[in-house]
Design a protein around this motif. Structure first.
Motif, PDB file in Angstrom:
ATOM      1  N   ALA A  23      -9.990  21.132  14.538  1.00 31.80           N
ATOM      2  CA  ALA A  23      -8.918  22.041  14.151  1.00 31.80           C
ATOM      3  C   ALA A  23      -9.056  22.191  12.642  1.00 31.80           C
ATOM      4  O   ALA A  23      -8.807  21.254  11.890  1.00 31.80           O
ATOM      5  N   SER A  24      -9.513  23.342  12.225  1.00 35.02           N
ATOM      6  CA  SER A  24      -9.784  23.582  10.811  1.00 35.02           C
ATOM      7  C   SER A  24      -9.912  25.087  10.602  1.00 35.02           C
ATOM      8  O   SER A  24     -10.225  25.823  11.526  1.00 35.02           O
ATOM      9  N   GLY A  25      -9.673  25.519   9.376  1.00 35.10           N
ATOM     10  CA  GLY A  25      -9.817  26.951   9.106  1.00 35.10           C
ATOM     11  C   GLY A  25      -8.794  27.778   9.853  1.00 35.10           C
ATOM     12  O   GLY A  25      -9.088  28.879  10.291  1.00 35.10           O
ATOM     13  N   LEU A  26      -7.617  27.220  10.051  1.00 34.41           N
ATOM     14  CA  LEU A  26      -6.474  27.874  10.693  1.00 34.41           C
ATOM     15  C   LEU A  26      -6.620  28.092  12.192  1.00 34.41           C
ATOM     16  O   LEU A  26      -5.862  28.850  12.786  1.00 34.41           O
ATOM     17  N   SER A  71      -1.935  23.864  12.935  1.00 34.34           N
ATOM     18  CA  SER A  71      -0.501  23.647  12.748  1.00 34.34           C
ATOM     19  C   SER A  71      -0.142  23.320  11.295  1.00 34.34           C
ATOM     20  O   SER A  71      -0.124  22.164  10.894  1.00 34.34           O
ATOM     21  N   MET A  72       0.149  24.346  10.514  1.00 32.75           N
ATOM     22  CA  MET A  72       0.594  24.120   9.136  1.00 32.75           C
ATOM     23  C   MET A  72       1.939  23.399   9.134  1.00 32.75           C
ATOM     24  O   MET A  72       2.207  22.582   8.260  1.00 32.75           O
ATOM     25  N   SER A 100       1.952  21.389  22.143  1.00 31.86           N
ATOM     26  CA  SER A 100       0.657  21.999  22.468  1.00 31.86           C
ATOM     27  C   SER A 100       0.512  23.428  21.948  1.00 31.86           C
ATOM     28  O   SER A 100      -0.428  24.115  22.306  1.00 31.86           O
ATOM     29  N   GLY A 101       1.418  23.861  21.089  1.00 33.79           N
ATOM     30  CA  GLY A 101       1.336  25.230  20.588  1.00 33.79           C
ATOM     31  C   GLY A 101       0.331  25.417  19.478  1.00 33.79           C
ATOM     32  O   GLY A 101      -0.217  26.493  19.290  1.00 33.79           O
ATOM     33  N   ALA A 102       0.094  24.334  18.711  1.00 26.68           N
ATOM     34  CA  ALA A 102      -0.838  24.385  17.589  1.00 26.68           C
ATOM     35  C   ALA A 102      -1.311  22.957  17.317  1.00 26.68           C
ATOM     36  O   ALA A 102      -0.678  21.997  17.764  1.00 26.68           O
ATOM     37  N   TYR A 103      -2.403  22.836  16.588  1.00 22.44           N
ATOM     38  CA  TYR A 103      -3.006  21.515  16.405  1.00 22.44           C
ATOM     39  C   TYR A 103      -3.445  21.279  14.975  1.00 22.44           C
ATOM     40  O   TYR A 103      -3.784  22.210  14.253  1.00 22.44           O
TER      41      TYR A 103
END
Length: 144
Positions: A23-26, A71-72, A100-103
């Motif tokens: 999980a990187s680069g948005l 996940s910001m 589980s919506g973002a990581y």
């Protein structure tokens, strides 16, 4: 990293000699390892033993997660967790956790490898210390 005073700021799953899951680069993505190391400093890689069932679950998770957002909100929550620890030596859950919506990278690795991080508090440095044997593997950062 200057903010966290840590040399560990990212974690990933190395799927093979050539592929990285992160999980990187948005976004949640896969990348060729040869390109990955042109902008990331690899501190250490660990071989983690997982069961066939966990591998199958990890692969299903990987395929379902590709393209989901970074996940910001959770990153800012890590700031709160670190602030409470630094100022009051108090362990709190991450207020920015979003299921589980973002990581973030460490949550992605925990889920894939079957590591319990229900409070979404584990940072890349926590994972490094856990896998190095410096922290117990049973939810080392959360103490209600």
């Amino acid at each position: 990293m200057a903010v966290t005073r840590s040399n560990i700021s990212h974690t990933y799953i190395r799927l093979s000699v050539t592929d990285v899951f992160q999980a990187s680069g948005l976004t949640v993505n896969e990348q060729v390892y040869e390109y990955f190391v042109t902008y990331e400093t690899v501190v250490k890689e660990f071989q983690v033993q997982i069961t066939d069932e966990q591998f199958a679950a990890g692969e299903a998770f990987r395929l379902a997660s590709l393209g989901k957002p970074y996940s910001m909100k959770e990153v800012f929550g890590f700031g709160w967790v670190m602030l409470m620890k630094a100022l009051f030596n108090k362990k709190v859950s991450n207020p920015g956790r979003d299921g589980s919506g973002a990581y973030v990278c460490s949550k992605l690795v925990c889920i894939y490898a079957g590591i319990d991080d229900a409070e979404e508090n584990l940072t890349p440095e926590d994972l490094y210390e856990m896998l190095s044997g410096k922290l117990p593997a049973d939810d080392p950062t959360y103490d209600p």
